[in-house]
Design an enzyme around this catalytic site. Structure first.
Site, PDB file in Angstrom:
ATOM      1  N   PRO A 262      43.430  18.672   8.291  1.00  0.00           N
ATOM      2  CA  PRO A 262      43.831  19.773   9.361  1.00  0.00           C
ATOM      3  C   PRO A 262      42.676  20.913   9.445  1.00  0.00           C
ATOM      4  CG  PRO A 262      45.436  19.753   7.648  1.00  0.00           C
ATOM      5  CD  PRO A 262      44.788  18.605   7.353  1.00  0.00           C
ATOM      6  N   ASN A 263      42.466  21.343  10.609  1.00  0.00           N
ATOM      7  CA  ASN A 263      41.670  22.167  10.942  1.00  0.00           C
ATOM      8  C   ASN A 263      39.988  22.045  10.757  1.00  0.00           C
ATOM      9  OD1 ASN A 263      43.716  23.978  11.927  1.00  0.00           O
ATOM     10  ND2 ASN A 263      44.205  24.213   9.585  1.00  0.00           N
TER      11      ASN A 263
ATOM     12  N   ARG B 134      35.360  27.846  12.668  1.00  0.00           N
ATOM     13  CA  ARG B 134      36.304  28.260  11.600  1.00  0.00           C
ATOM     14  C   ARG B 134      35.653  29.028  10.537  1.00  0.00           C
ATOM     15  NH1 ARG B 134      39.477  24.514   7.572  1.00  0.00           N
ATOM     16  NH2 ARG B 134      41.002  25.696   6.990  1.00  0.00           N
TER      17      ARG B 134
ATOM     18  N   TYR C 293      33.278  28.373   5.305  1.00  0.00           N
ATOM     19  CA  TYR C 293      33.061  27.024   5.406  1.00  0.00           C
ATOM     20  C   TYR C 293      31.613  26.596   6.084  1.00  0.00           C
ATOM     21  CZ  TYR C 293      38.131  26.779   4.736  1.00  0.00           C
ATOM     22  OH  TYR C 293      39.376  26.973   3.943  1.00  0.00           O
TER      23      TYR C 293
ATOM     24  N   ASN D 190      38.358  14.804   2.577  1.00  0.00           N
ATOM     25  CA  ASN D 190      38.732  16.219   2.690  1.00  0.00           C
ATOM     26  C   ASN D 190      40.374  16.555   2.903  1.00  0.00           C
ATOM     27  OD1 ASN D 190      38.830  19.043   2.453  1.00  0.00           O
ATOM     28  ND2 ASN D 190      36.801  19.570   3.598  1.00  0.00           N
TER      29      ASN D 190
ATOM     30  N   ALA E  22      44.348  21.805   3.885  1.00  0.00           N
ATOM     31  CA  ALA E  22      45.332  22.376   3.247  1.00  0.00           C
ATOM     32  C   ALA E  22      46.289  21.371   2.740  1.00  0.00           C
ATOM     33  CB  ALA E  22      45.934  23.292   4.289  1.00  0.00           C
TER      34      ALA E  22
ATOM     35  N   GLU F  75      37.767  12.879  -3.608  1.00  0.00           N
ATOM     36  CA  GLU F  75      38.157  14.293  -3.053  1.00  0.00           C
ATOM     37  C   GLU F  75      37.036  15.169  -2.817  1.00  0.00           C
ATOM     38  OE1 GLU F  75      41.270  16.149  -4.967  1.00  0.00           O
ATOM     39  OE2 GLU F  75      41.320  18.149  -3.859  1.00  0.00           O
TER      40      GLU F  75
ATOM     41  N   HIS G  15      35.940  19.169  -1.005  1.00  0.00           N
ATOM     42  CA  HIS G  15      36.209  20.826  -0.320  1.00  0.00           C
ATOM     43  C   HIS G  15      34.579  21.089   0.013  1.00  0.00           C
ATOM     44  CE1 HIS G  15      40.110  20.047  -1.222  1.00  0.00           C
ATOM     45  NE2 HIS G  15      39.799  19.438  -2.377  1.00  0.00           N
TER      46      HIS G  15
ATOM     47  N   ARG H 252      39.085  30.784  -5.054  1.00  0.00           N
ATOM     48  CA  ARG H 252      39.762  31.473  -3.905  1.00  0.00           C
ATOM     49  C   ARG H 252      41.009  31.731  -4.327  1.00  0.00           C
ATOM     50  NH1 ARG H 252      38.788  28.000   1.072  1.00  0.00           N
ATOM     51  NH2 ARG H 252      39.771  29.757   2.041  1.00  0.00           N
TER      52      ARG H 252
HETATM   53  C1  DQA Z   1      39.025  22.961   2.275  1.00  0.00           C
HETATM   54  C2  DQA Z   1      39.881  23.973   1.300  1.00  0.00           C
HETATM   55  C3  DQA Z   1      41.262  24.072   1.713  1.00  0.00           C
HETATM   56  O1  DQA Z   1      41.968  25.186   0.595  1.00  0.00           O
HETATM   57  C4  DQA Z   1      41.589  24.628   2.981  1.00  0.00           C
HETATM   58  O2  DQA Z   1      42.750  24.432   3.261  1.00  0.00           O
HETATM   59  C5  DQA Z   1      40.779  23.804   4.075  1.00  0.00           C
HETATM   60  C6  DQA Z   1      39.357  23.536   3.672  1.00  0.00           C
HETATM   61  C7  DQA Z   1      37.606  23.101   1.914  1.00  0.00           C
HETATM   62  O3  DQA Z   1      36.883  21.946   2.419  1.00  0.00           O
HETATM   63  O4  DQA Z   1      36.999  24.052   1.449  1.00  0.00           O
HETATM   64  O5  DQA Z   1      41.312  23.542   5.165  1.00  0.00           O
HETATM   65  O6  DQA Z   1      39.627  21.655   1.994  1.00  0.00           O
END
Ligand code: DQA
Length: 159
Positions: free
Chosen positions: A19-20, A27, A32, A83, A86, A107, A109, A116
């Site tokens: 998501p997002n 964003r 990011y 990735n 959240a 995985e 990020h 964080r």
């Molecule tokens: C994320 C880190 C997560 O905590 C966050 O909710 C994201 C992006 C990252 O790529 O740094 O949506 O996965």
């Protein structure tokens, strides 16, 4: 790419963005970076060719859609680069899907989640992943893809 070139590609990798991540570029760029999702997908395609692999990328804001994609990867792909956004910190269901199909999963990020908020320090996915790469921006994906293909090659030579 010609059909001959396609046939010589070895590893098929499913790339999943949670998501997002469709908002990358817009964003929170200070967290990011400014690279868009389509630029990341393009970069992964180029990197995959160098690694004798091919990638199929999919983004969803919906947990169930990501789970469906993981289940559909069984028998179609050799590994998953994810990735989970959240959902990393909340989704037992995504973790169970990865464990269920048993495909080697890396995985990634963009941000260093351990630098964080404390709620980002726990990953439900990490225990079922081969490994995790966190904090290198878009480069995390490239490193993750390389690590995954390297892992698959290693598995193959052990057989
Ligand atoms: C994320 C880190 C997560 O905590 C966050 O909710 C994201 C992006 C990252 O790529 O740094 O949506 O996965």
């Amino acid at each position: 790419m010609t059909s001959l070139e396609l046939a010589s590609l070895k590893w098929s990798i499913l790339v999943l963005h949670g998501p997002n991540l469709n908002l990358l570029g817009l964003r929170e760029p200070e967290v990011y970076g400014s690279t868009t999702l389509s630029a990341i997908n393009q970069m992964l395609e180029t990197e995959a060719e160098l690694l004798q692999a091919q990638v199929s990328s999919f983004q969803s804001n919906h947990e169930g859609a990501l789970i469906d994609a993981i289940q559909a990867a069984y028998g179609q792909h050799q590994g998953i680069l994810i990735n989970p956004g959240a959902y990393t910190h909340t989704s037992v269901a995504i973790r169970d899907a990865i464990a269920g199909v048993g495909l080697p999963t890396v995985e990634v990020h963009l941000s260093n989640v351990y630098k964080r908020e404390p709620f980002r320090h726990h990953s439900y996915i990490a225990p079922v992943a081969v490994g995790q790469i966190s904090g290198f921006g878009a480069e995390s994906y490239r490193l993750g893809l390389r690590a995954l293909v390297h892992h698959l090659q290693h598995l193959q030579t052990k057989r």
